[in-house]
Structure formats: structure tokens, C-alpha cells
Scaffold this active site. Structure first.
Site, PDB file in Angstrom:
ATOM      1  N   THR A  51       1.037  -1.193  -0.150  1.00 17.14           N
ATOM      2  CA  THR A  51       0.076   0.020   0.015  1.00 17.14           C
ATOM      3  C   THR A  51       0.756   1.270  -0.050  1.00 17.14           C
ATOM      4  O   THR A  51       0.599   2.373  -0.524  1.00 17.14           O
ATOM      5  CB  THR A  51      -1.061  -0.015   1.261  1.00 17.14           C
ATOM      6  OG1 THR A  51      -1.755  -1.259   1.326  1.00 17.14           O
ATOM      7  CG2 THR A  51      -1.888   1.413   1.219  1.00 17.14           C
ATOM      8  N   TYR A 142       6.679 -11.646   5.309  1.00 18.12           N
ATOM      9  CA  TYR A 142       5.530 -10.884   4.446  1.00 18.12           C
ATOM     10  C   TYR A 142       5.283 -11.886   3.300  1.00 18.12           C
ATOM     11  O   TYR A 142       5.986 -11.757   2.202  1.00 18.12           O
ATOM     12  CB  TYR A 142       5.908  -9.648   4.062  1.00 18.12           C
ATOM     13  CG  TYR A 142       5.092  -8.845   3.195  1.00 18.12           C
ATOM     14  CD1 TYR A 142       3.520  -9.233   3.156  1.00 18.12           C
ATOM     15  CD2 TYR A 142       5.227  -7.658   2.733  1.00 18.12           C
ATOM     16  CE1 TYR A 142       2.638  -8.540   2.344  1.00 18.12           C
ATOM     17  CE2 TYR A 142       4.296  -6.865   1.963  1.00 18.12           C
ATOM     18  CZ  TYR A 142       2.920  -7.500   1.894  1.00 18.12           C
ATOM     19  OH  TYR A 142       2.056  -6.457   1.146  1.00 18.12           O
ATOM     20  N   LYS A 172       2.912 -11.636   8.328  1.00 19.97           N
ATOM     21  CA  LYS A 172       2.063 -10.851   7.554  1.00 19.97           C
ATOM     22  C   LYS A 172       1.513 -11.867   6.553  1.00 19.97           C
ATOM     23  O   LYS A 172       2.193 -11.883   5.438  1.00 19.97           O
ATOM     24  CB  LYS A 172       2.323  -9.645   7.031  1.00 19.97           C
ATOM     25  CG  LYS A 172       1.276  -8.741   6.216  1.00 19.97           C
ATOM     26  CD  LYS A 172       1.927  -7.533   5.735  1.00 19.97           C
ATOM     27  CE  LYS A 172       0.761  -6.664   5.220  1.00 19.97           C
ATOM     28  NZ  LYS A 172       0.224  -7.147   3.830  1.00 19.97           N
ATOM     29  N   SER A 174      -0.494 -12.519   3.633  1.00 19.36           N
ATOM     30  CA  SER A 174      -1.603 -11.785   2.658  1.00 19.36           C
ATOM     31  C   SER A 174      -1.783 -12.804   1.491  1.00 19.36           C
ATOM     32  O   SER A 174      -1.620 -12.584   0.319  1.00 19.36           O
ATOM     33  CB  SER A 174      -0.881 -10.753   2.034  1.00 19.36           C
ATOM     34  OG  SER A 174      -0.842  -9.868   3.047  1.00 19.36           O
ATOM     35  N   GLY A 198      -3.921 -10.524   6.111  1.00 15.26           N
ATOM     36  CA  GLY A 198      -3.763  -9.285   5.216  1.00 15.26           C
ATOM     37  C   GLY A 198      -4.844  -9.327   4.127  1.00 15.26           C
ATOM     38  O   GLY A 198      -4.590  -8.508   3.022  1.00 15.26           O
ATOM     39  N   VAL A 215      -3.181  -6.723   8.977  1.00 13.04           N
ATOM     40  CA  VAL A 215      -2.360  -5.648   8.657  1.00 13.04           C
ATOM     41  C   VAL A 215      -3.002  -5.307   7.293  1.00 13.04           C
ATOM     42  O   VAL A 215      -3.287  -6.262   6.341  1.00 13.04           O
ATOM     43  CB  VAL A 215      -1.028  -5.974   7.935  1.00 13.04           C
ATOM     44  CG1 VAL A 215      -0.335  -4.906   7.512  1.00 13.04           C
ATOM     45  CG2 VAL A 215      -0.194  -6.348   9.455  1.00 13.04           C
ATOM     46  N   SER A 217      -4.903  -2.283   4.234  1.00  8.49           N
ATOM     47  CA  SER A 217      -5.119  -0.719   3.673  1.00  8.49           C
ATOM     48  C   SER A 217      -6.175  -0.004   4.216  1.00  8.49           C
ATOM     49  O   SER A 217      -6.333   1.241   4.416  1.00  8.49           O
ATOM     50  CB  SER A 217      -4.937  -0.782   2.216  1.00  8.49           C
ATOM     51  OG  SER A 217      -6.037  -1.574   1.609  1.00  8.49           O
TER      52      SER A 217
END
Length: 308
Positions: A51, A142, A172, A174, A198, A215, A217
Site C-alpha cells: 500500500t 511478508y 503478515k 496476505s 492481510g 495488516v 489498507s
């Protein structure tokens, strides 16, 4: 030494504010921090990630942003996690050393995605070389296979990772593979690792299998609503938690159909917060005025359970 506070709850994946001519707009970050804390009740940030257009920024810009978030977040934010991933190892290591020097609460690293690691051992070797440059700083992997194309399962990655990366703190996560996430959490019997989800529109499902937090946006501008969802889930009031998740999903489903990415996120944050986030950096292009009108109308039309 004060024990480290556990990273849990919401973490805003921060936007990088830019001036109209595409330079990073550091003076805005003080206002940004206050907005997250006071208006969205979000006290954790993840800086220079997807982001934040981290991979579109120079090393110097990334350092300046990290320093500004640390400076403005002092005594206001609980955790400032700095993403230090890059396509080459020396830059990752330089950013890791810098994050350690400025006192970051954690560092995170994305898998390299041009020359990709093809198995767990290759990926762990890369991550270890970065983590070792910040030997006192909690380290997060990540995991974002939709963007990196690196589909090594996190469950597999966890086996023996603490021996190779003593600072390893969590992931994280995602990805939409909740089976992989659930297996990770099942292995984490002692609770030593943190799993932060994520994919904002599926957070409730991740909470159900044991995610510590998230986590994302949307927590920049829907943090307060998502916190109410977390509170409802914790009670537990599943029906209320579902209502929040469905409404958040209704907005995201609407904007995704219009075309929703970093540029559009910047536009939404600008009209919700009143803080100018500016344009994205090329090759991304600014959100259209049509998108802004439609997204604003959709968000304004949602009737939330708390009456706002």
C-alpha cells in the site's frame, strides 16, 4: 528492559503521501498519525509495504519515511513495523540495519519476486541474511503470493525457522489460503508467533481460525468499524461481527469492480480523512474522478450497526 508488547489487533498498511509532482510528502505524516490514533483507533503501522508503494520508492525515500513514522509515532503508536524487502539482498540488509538504528518495533521482508526462491531452504536462507543485520529486532515474513508468485506454504516455512532466524516473530499472511493459515496457527501451540492476516475482506474467517490481528489498507479509513467487528467477535457476538464484515465486503466488492488498487486507496483515504495523499508513482496512475464520485457515494450509503 520493558517486555515487548504483543503485536495484535489492527495494523494500518500505511499509504505514502505524495505531492502533486510525485515527491514524498513527509510533513503530512504527523497529521496522518494523529488521524489513525484519534479517529480510527489504530495504533500500529506497517510502513513501506504494498500500500505504501515501497518497491516503487528509492532506498533514500524509504529511509526518510521510516524515520518520519518513527519520529511522529513516538509515544502515540504501539508498533511501527518497517518493510525492508527489496529485489536484492544488499538493499534489504541496508534497510534492515537502518530500521534497527532508528528503533523500529519490527521489520518485515517480502520474498524476492524476479529471481524467485523455489523452495523453503532458499527462501529461509534469504530471510536469514536480512534478519541477521538487525539481530535485536523482531522479524516478520511478508507472505503475499498473489504479487510475488512465491507459493511456498507458510506451514512448511515454520518448521525449524526459529533455529535459523532467532528473531522470527511471525507472518503478515496476505493470501486467501485459510487452510495454510490454520495449519500455521495449529502448529503455534505455545503462541510464540504472531499471525497477522492481510486480506481485509476475509478477516473474520481468519479470526475464526486464530489469527492474532490484521495488516491492511482499509484500516486507514475503516479502522474504527473493523475494531467494532473485532470487539463483537471477542464477546462473542458472531451475528454482529458478520454484519460488519459483510458491510466492509460490500464496499470492497463495489470498488473492486470499478478497479481498486493503491491509487484508488489513496483517493478513498483522501476523501475520508481530508488528508491529501496525492497521486501514486508511475506506472500506477491516479484514480479517476468517476471512481471517486462512485466510491464516496457508496461509502456514504452504508448504514453501520453502530448507527454512523
Amino acid at each position: 528492559m520493558t517486555p515487548r508488547k504483543k503485536l495484535e489487533g489492527l495494523v494500518a498498511a500505511t499509504i505514502t503521501p505524495m505531492t502533486p509532482d510525485g515527491q514524498i510528502n513527509l510533513p503530512v505524516i504527523r497529521q496522518y498519525v494523529d488521524y489513525l490514533v484519534n479517529e480510527q483507533n489504530v495504533k500500529n503501522v506497517f510502513v513501506n509495504g504494498t500500500t505504501g508503494e515501497g518497491l516503487s520508492l528509492s532506498i533514500q525515500e524509504r529511509k526518510q519515511l521510516a524515520e518520519e513514522w518513527m519520529c511522529q509515532g513516538k509515544d502515540k503508536l504501539d508498533h511501527v513495523i518497517i518493510h525492508v524487502g527489496a529485489l536484492n539482498l544488499p538493499e534489504c540488509q541496508e534497510l534492515a540495519r537502518h530500521a534497527a538504528a532508528i528503533g523500529a518495533g519490527g521489520i518485515a521482508v517480502i520474498a524476492p519476486f524476479f529471481f524467485k526462491p523455489t523452495n523453503k531452504d532458499e527462501l529461509v536462507a534469504f530471510l536469514q541474511k536480512v534478519a541477521s543485520e538487525a539481530p535485536e529486532v523482531p522479524f516478520y515474513y511478508y507472505h503475499i503470493p498473489p504479487l510475488t508468485g512465491v507459493k511456498i506454504r507458510v506451514e512448511e516455512l515454520l518448521d525449524g525457522i526459529k533455529a535459523q532466524i532467532p528473531t522470527f516473530q511471525g507472518v503478515k499472511f496476505s493470501d486467501t489460503d485459510l487452510l495454510d493459515l490454520a495449519q500455521c496457527i495449529n502448529k503455534n501451540e505455545t503462541g510464540e508467533f504472531e499471525f497477522l492476516y492481510g486480506v481485509d475482506e476475509q478477516l473474520l474467517g481468519a479470526l475464526a481460525v486464530g489469527a492474532n490481528g490484521a495488516v491492511g489498507s482499509t484500516y486507514n479509513y475503516l479502522g474504527r468499524k473493523t475494531n467494532l467487528m473485532l470487539q463483537a467477535f471477542a464477546k462473542p457476538d458472531l451475528a454482529l461481527a458478520q454484519k460488519y464484515q459483510f458491510l466492509i465486503g460490500e464496499f470492497l466488492n463495489f470498488v473492486i469492480k470499478l478497479g481498486f488498487g493503491v491509487a484508488q486507496t489513496k483517493a478513498v483515504m483522501t476523501f475520508v480523512s481530508g488528508i491529501p495523499m496525492g497521486p501514486p508513482r508511475l506506472p500506477l496512475v491516479d484514480a479517476s474522478s468517476e471512481f471517486i464520485v462512485k466510491a464516496r457515494a457508496k461509502l456514504d450509503s452504508i448504514v453501520w450497526p453502530d448507527g454512523d
